[in-house]
Design an enzyme around this catalytic site. Sequence first.
Site, mmCIF file in Angstrom:
data_model
loop_
_atom_site.group_PDB
_atom_site.id
_atom_site.type_symbol
_atom_site.label_atom_id
_atom_site.label_comp_id
_atom_site.label_asym_id
_atom_site.label_seq_id
_atom_site.Cartn_x
_atom_site.Cartn_y
_atom_site.Cartn_z
ATOM 1 N N ASN A 148 21.738 79.064 61.430
ATOM 2 C CA ASN A 148 21.278 79.098 62.034
ATOM 3 C C ASN A 148 20.360 78.147 62.617
ATOM 4 O O ASN A 148 20.804 77.303 64.373
ATOM 5 C CB ASN A 148 19.815 80.259 62.383
ATOM 6 C CG ASN A 148 19.020 80.266 63.502
ATOM 7 O OD1 ASN A 148 20.236 80.239 65.122
ATOM 8 N ND2 ASN A 148 17.814 80.341 63.974
ATOM 9 N N HIS A 182 18.920 84.267 67.617
ATOM 10 C CA HIS A 182 19.606 84.348 68.837
ATOM 11 C C HIS A 182 21.405 85.030 69.024
ATOM 12 O O HIS A 182 21.635 83.763 68.159
ATOM 13 C CB HIS A 182 18.795 83.173 69.852
ATOM 14 C CG HIS A 182 17.977 83.131 70.167
ATOM 15 N ND1 HIS A 182 16.467 82.361 69.647
ATOM 16 C CD2 HIS A 182 17.318 83.412 71.705
ATOM 17 C CE1 HIS A 182 15.615 82.737 70.307
ATOM 18 N NE2 HIS A 182 16.501 83.147 71.244
#
Length: 204
Positions: free
Chosen positions: A81, A50
């Site tokens: 991440n 994201h």
Amino acid sequence: LHIPNWVAWELTRDETEGEEPREDKFTCDESIPGCADDWDYKYSGYDRGHMAPAADMKWSEKSMKESFILTNICPQAPDLNRGSWKKLEEKCRYLAQKDSAIIIICGPVLTDPIKEYIGDSRVAVPERFFKVILSPYKDEPTAIGFIMPNSKVEGGMQTCAVTIDSVETVTGHDFFHLLPTETQEYIETQCHFNKWSRYATKNK
């Protein structure tokens, strides 16, 4: 390249206190020609990373779902991440709780040559990512930038802290140009990570 150029959002104190459950359903953005497909990421070895994180969208069912649209996603190494990138996202939420609202802009560094692609769509895998964070409502506005490799961040996020000017030089973007010139010049030349990090810490 099938990834966003950048993603920007405001995060307020109230939004960090939302209770909307995580969606976890990645979808193609049918309104954007060339949007990646979820299958492009399968077996690639990369996370669907994201840019605007789902945990910032707990205040709205619609926003939570939209954070999983693949125009908000880039291929990120799991070590990034789930490591320093995630910790920086958490810092931003703590900062929003203290400052009432902050502005965040992040994305891939697209001035780097693309050396790898994944999936049938040939989704570009960035070499690096940037994030800039502005606290505009403090008595003295402050900002800080980060440039992180798409891999494990050796030494933690502090090794990636830089001035906003540095991020602009690397990315070619011009951030916060609508601020008064004097304010913009001041905040974009400062990088006081230790002070920023202590302040952006969860209240005990």
